[in-house]
Design an enzyme around this catalytic site. Structure first.
Site, PDB file in Angstrom:
ATOM      1  N   LYS A  49       6.599  91.994  76.057  1.00 53.53           N
ATOM      2  CA  LYS A  49       5.168  91.512  75.842  1.00 53.53           C
ATOM      3  C   LYS A  49       5.017  91.263  74.323  1.00 53.53           C
ATOM      4  O   LYS A  49       5.411  92.037  73.694  1.00 53.53           O
ATOM      5  CB  LYS A  49       4.432  92.639  76.567  1.00 53.53           C
ATOM      6  CG  LYS A  49       2.813  92.416  76.490  1.00 53.53           C
ATOM      7  CD  LYS A  49       2.003  93.355  77.255  1.00 53.53           C
ATOM      8  CE  LYS A  49       0.711  92.917  77.346  1.00 53.53           C
ATOM      9  NZ  LYS A  49      -0.140  93.808  78.032  1.00 53.53           N
ATOM     10  N   SER A 124      -3.193  92.285  81.671  1.00 51.21           N
ATOM     11  CA  SER A 124      -3.107  91.394  80.599  1.00 51.21           C
ATOM     12  C   SER A 124      -1.591  91.109  80.366  1.00 51.21           C
ATOM     13  O   SER A 124      -1.067  90.201  79.735  1.00 51.21           O
ATOM     14  CB  SER A 124      -3.375  92.107  79.278  1.00 51.21           C
ATOM     15  OG  SER A 124      -2.729  93.414  79.049  1.00 51.21           O
ATOM     16  N   SER A 148      -3.011  97.037  83.558  1.00 52.11           N
ATOM     17  CA  SER A 148      -2.417  95.600  82.779  1.00 52.11           C
ATOM     18  C   SER A 148      -0.881  95.371  83.059  1.00 52.11           C
ATOM     19  O   SER A 148      -0.179  94.322  82.869  1.00 52.11           O
ATOM     20  CB  SER A 148      -2.409  95.530  81.389  1.00 52.11           C
ATOM     21  OG  SER A 148      -3.945  95.276  80.944  1.00 52.11           O
TER      22      SER A 148
END
Length: 447
Positions: A49, A124, A148
């Site tokens: 990420k 996210s 997330s």
């Protein structure tokens, strides 16, 4: 796509070829899951990420304000991962500074769901989940502040695991809300999630919130035959769509058939979780993001004086959702409102933790929906409050610092995945993974 367990058996040459193959597939893909193709280390390629530091990489947290930043150091989770036969490969798209539930706030554009390109991948960690689900990543790391990892995993039909707060070092993770953030795995199945979790966990002296426990080998000791007591919160499910409710009921039946004991419990309305989370998370975000001012961190806008520099840099560099949360955070921390909002939210957080602990006096795990619906269509959530509600089932787990894992159990009439989550006591990841392995076997989800 080859699983993480299978990939770890490959030779160095085979893994190098696999990385090249993945890069080709990702570049051809229309999912917009990758925002960069950097690599670091040797071994099985793991997608990272875009808010986790990898030394020498451009790390931007999906924001314009961090364009041009090159990480001068490495996150402990990355160091640990590299020591276990894996490498960091590629940056995954994400909501800006992890603030969002759809990946639509990313400066790189929205990530699309592999099960329907008109649908969001969630957020996210949407890029991480979409890449694994779309067969362009073997496994990925995400971060979970209020769901997330678990919510995009549910939307995309993959496994997403949030560790207990303190189990995985936060050193090298760009801070959103420091008392809530945790790095965790997104994988194709439960066993792969256990392998990746084992690789990144552990005490870290560089993280003051890191918990010091003896490391337990979970992946090699998974026991899907373990019989557990699983609690369900009936009032929670009433707020979910009919498809989610049906999948929830069917899963309970299969868990009972597998020999688990189901008990029914009650908890406070999820509206208290939402209010508490968005007061505390935005307060911490406002403080953490104050450093991005064009002087200490981030890109610098044109300006004639210092005040204008701050204003222009933050106005141009931050997106609407980040600005919204900074404003809310500064409001609840301001004089005259601190006691009424921030301190009260801290007290409610304590009550939420106590409610979970009371249930765990009688149950090994709690079964809950991950989201109230399947992945919405891109652009459907115009109202920020509606987006915030999509995290209603996941926020409380972060407020209480508990471990949880989302796994797919069914599909709706349009073929969109439905995920449910198991929640365990703090630092009880072994029971969590055993229960998840049993549930995975019982529901026998087909992609």
């Amino acid at each position: 796509m080859i699983t993480l367990k299978e990939a770890l058996q490959k030779s160095k040459e085979e893994m190098a070829e696999l990385r090249i193959e993945l890069e080709g597939l990702a570049k051809e893909s229309a999912l917009n899951a990758y925002v960069g193709f950097e690599s670091s280390g040797e071994g099985v390629p793991i997608l990272i990420k875009d808010n986790i530091q990898v030394k020498g990489w451009s790390v931007t947290s999906g924001s314009k304000i961090l364009q041009g930043y090159i990480a001068p150091y490495e996150a402990t989770a990355i160091t640990n991962l590299k020591s276990k036969g894996m490498m960091a490969f590629g940056r995954a798209n994400m909501d800006e500074f992890a603030m969002g539930s759809t990946t639509e706030s990313s400066c790189y554009g929205v990530t699309k769901n592999p099960h329907g390109v008109d649908r969001v991948a969630g957020g996210s960690s949407g890029g991480s989940a979409a890449a694994v689900a779309g067969g362009i990543a073997i496994a990925a790391l995400g971060s979970d502040t209020g769901g997330s990892i678990r919510q995009p995993a549910s939307y995309c039909g993959v496994v997403g695991m949030k560790p207990t707060y303190g189990r995985v070092s936060r050193f090298g993770l760009a801070s959103y809300a420091s008392s809530l953030d945790q790095i965790g795995p997104i994988t194709q199945n439960v066993e792969d999630a256990a392998i990746l979790y084992d690789a990144i966990k552990g005490y870290d002296s560089k993280d003051s919130t890191s918990a010091e426990f003896e490391n337990e080998d979970i992946a090699n000791n998974l026991n899907p035959e373990r019989k557990l007591t699983i609690a369900v919160i009936d009032s929670y499910v009433e707020l979910a769509s009919s498809d989610i409710q049906k999948a929830f009921g069917d899963t309970i039946k299969r868990l009972e058939e597998a020999g688990h004991t189901i008990i029914h419990k009650e908890m406070s309305n999820t509206k208290y979780d939402i209010a508490t989370y968005y007061i505390l998370a935005t307060a911490e975000a406002a403080t953490n993001l104050a450093r991005y001012d064009g002087i200490r961190y981030g890109s610098r806008a044109e300006a004639k004086n210092t005040a204008e520099l701050y204003f222009n840099t933050r106005s141009e560099g931050f997106g609407d959702e980040v600005k919204r949360r900074i404003l809310l955070g500064n409001f609840v921390l301001s004089s005259g409102y601190y006691d009424a909002y921030y301190l009260k939210a801290q007290k409610v957080r304590h009550l939420i933790r106590n409610e979970f602990n009371k249930i765990f006096d009688e149950a090994d795990l709690i079964l809950s929906p991950v989201a109230p619906s399947v992945a919405p269509k891109i652009g459907a959530l115009h109202d920020p409050l509606e987006m915030y509600k999509s995290d209603m089932y996941t926020l409380g787990i972060n407020l209480a610092g508990l471990p949880a894992i989302s796994l797919p159990v069914a599909k709706d009439g349009e073929g969109m995945p439905i995920g449910l989550q198991l929640i365990a006591k703090a630092f009880d990841e072994k029971i969590l993974f055993d229960g998840a392995a049993s549930m995975e076997k019982a529901v026998n989800y087909t992609k």
